[in-house]
Enzyme design. Structure first.
Site, PDB file in Angstrom:
ATOM      1  N   LYS A 140       0.834  -1.207   0.000  1.00 30.33           N
ATOM      2  CA  LYS A 140       0.000   0.000   0.000  1.00 30.33           C
ATOM      3  C   LYS A 140       0.866   1.254   0.000  1.00 30.33           C
ATOM      4  O   LYS A 140       0.551   2.239  -0.677  1.00 30.33           O
ATOM      5  CB  LYS A 140      -0.911  -0.001   1.232  1.00 30.33           C
ATOM      6  N   HIS A 280      -6.867 -31.365 -31.761  1.00 29.93           N
ATOM      7  CA  HIS A 280      -7.864 -30.346 -31.412  1.00 29.93           C
ATOM      8  C   HIS A 280      -8.705 -30.776 -30.215  1.00 29.93           C
ATOM      9  O   HIS A 280      -9.930 -30.655 -30.212  1.00 29.93           O
ATOM     10  CB  HIS A 280      -8.741 -30.018 -32.613  1.00 29.93           C
TER      11      HIS A 280
END
Length: 528
Positions: A140, A280
């Site tokens: 922070k 695939h």
């Protein structure tokens, strides 16, 4: 506030002490005062470096088995104070708080504790409290404070200090802060996910998903899509934990297809040598054999066209004979639970062929989550771990399947679980001979799989379609008799499906009329 901030005081408190001494020495050589706790302080002191215990600074001892040591205003005031705010500076002076310019914290090994199956009480004790609090405080206040949560950021920190005469830039501190918040978010996600499972909460009010970057990918499914690969910290054997022995960097599609292939081949861990070929994300060939080479060749024969450029997964260590068979055509990836040196030497001549080796096979019965993003949210479900035994099967026709047919039916059923729905799988003698995947109509999938069998006959020089005498699996029930009739016309002699259609009686009657066996599982395997 200026962009460049000096680094004069650092707090080092780490669970993973990799690189700790080298970092501490480099900081100390720069004149940085070192603060530390517990084992970290002892390791630094044993290395002959000056270090102050946090308890000396806070005037409070570490207590409650280490649960309380850094949760103190002297620590958090030193992290959170805005250095150019007169009120903050006055408070620091009044209460004897000195600024802390760097926090180096890696958290208690919570994820590793869960991964090794620790009990509830031990897992609770491995939830870090003070660490995340310090990390968030420092992040922070990144305008003034540096926060490092990963060992791999030690070197960049030292390079930053070297480049800026013992100072760091705001951009660097911002980057560290973002990484820090992502780490605490992932940590809290791991804790909340574990606890939900531990108390049997299947749909917690809030659900988070997290991961650690393993690889930035060149692109996603298509070149215009950005992509990256993240790991979730579990020890599950597979593409995420495999070692890449050789070959080009894995692509997004490679990773997706390899995972699909390995998850399927793992279903056959106890069936002897087995091979899966995926294209695939759908299996185009699956087979068992007396040898791994025989299994590969049978899987390849199922659909030689689709196997080109495919992914090969093996349930046993790769041997030389199988390696030689695989390199006869172009293959993208091979994944296996090991490989002989002779097999590696065969692959070495194919530099672009990717070889992935794992420590074993994933457990198909192990739970987990699947996540799919939708507009405005995401869907979460349990992994499909559904399995059936022969005792679960119900023969619903007049004709009973033979033992050989029953074995093929169960084989086909497992394969169908891993085929995109609507899924139809023809199997004969322990090998797929036709796969129909992802069609809007189940009868279309049945026709496509039958046509694949005809293509196999032509490619392999067979006298007739291998669908003749085969068995068929359907991942969900046949809504009409037409799918059954199509399979019979292709030559199928037995079918396995979940059952449960309003027209089950009609479907069973069609099977009886054709003189074939049909088995109900009572379980479906949609895979969308």
């Amino acid at each position: 506030m200026t962009d460049l901030q000096p680094l004069r005081r650092a707090l080092l408190s780490v669970s993973d002490k990799t690189g700790l001494i080298d970092l501490a020495r480099a900081l100390s050589d720069r004149g940085v005062e070192l603060l530390s706790t517990g084992g970290s302080a002892a390791a630094i002191r044993d290395a002959g470096l000056p270090v102050r215990d946090v308890s000396e600074v806070t005037k409070f001892p570490e207590m409650m088995d280490g649960r309380v040591k850094t949760l103190h205003p002297v620590v958090h005031g030193g992290l959170l104070a805005v250095r150019d705010d007169a009120g903050h500076v006055a408070a620091m002076t009044e209460h004897g708080i000195d600024p802390i310019d760097l926090v180096v914290v890696n958290l208690y090994p919570f994820e590793a504790t869960v991964a090794r199956g620790a009990g509830f009480a031990e897992t609770i004790e491995n939830i870090d409290i003070g660490g995340p609090a310090m990390i968030r405080s420092a992040a922070k206040n990144h305008a003034f404070v540096n926060v490092v949560v990963d060992v791999e950021d030690y070197a960049p920190l030292l390079a930053e200090l070297e480049a800026n005469d013992g100072r760091t830039t705001l951009a660097f501190r911002q980057s560290l802060a973002q990484t820090a918040y992502a780490r605490t978010a992932a940590y809290d996600t791991a804790v909340s996910t574990w606890m939900a499972g531990a108390i049997g909460e299947t749909a917690p009010r809030r659900q988070s998903v997290s991961g650690t970057l393993a690889q930035t990918l060149r692109y996603g499914e298509n070149p215009h899509q950005a992509a990256a690969f993240y790991t979730d910290g579990t020890a599950r054997a597979g593409v995420a934990t495999a070692t890449q022995v050789q070959g080009k960097e894995l692509s997004y599609n490679n990773i997706n297809d390899t995972d699909a292939a390995y998850e399927l081949v793992a279903e056959f861990a106890d069936l002897g040598p087995c091979c899966v070929i995926v294209k695939h994300a759908n299996p185009c060939g699956v087979a068992k054999g007396d040898t791994l080479e025989a299994a590969y060749r049978a899987a390849y024969d199922c659909d030689r066209t689709s196997a080109f450029g495919g992914i090969v997964a093996l349930n046993q260590p790769l041997d030389e004979a199988t390696a030689k068979a695989i390199v006869e055509i172009f293959t993208e990836v091979v994944i296996a639970p090991g490989a002989s040196e002779a097999a590696k030497a065969v692959f070495a001549a194919k530099r672009n062929l990717r070889l992935l080796l794992t420590d074993g096979l994933p457990d198909p019965a192990a739970g987990g989550m699947t996540v799919k993003q939708v507009s405005g949210g995401f869907l979460v479900q349990g992994k499909d771990t559904g399995q059936i035994s022969e005792a679960d099967l119900k023969v619903v026709t007049k004709v009973q399947p033979t033992p050989e047919q029953m074995a093929d039916l169960r084989f086909a059923w497992i394969v169908a679980k891993h085929v995109k729905s609507n899924a139809i799988v023809y199997v004969k003698d322990g090998a797929t001979v036709g796969v129909g995947a992802g069609q809007m109509s189940r009868v279309d999938s049945t026709r496509i799989a039958a046509r694949k069998a005809e293509d196999m006959a032509e490619a392999c020089g067979l006298p007739a379609s291998p669908a003749k005498g085969s068995v068929v699996a359907s991942d969900a029930f046949f809504p009409f008799a037409d799918g059954v009739i199509t399979a019979v016309e292709a030559g199928a002699v037995a079918l396995i499906q979940p059952g449960g259609s309003m027209r089950d009686a009609e479907v069973i009657a069609a099977a009886d009329e054709a003189g074939i066996a049909m088995v109900f599982t009572g379980m479906r395997h949609f895979r969308h």
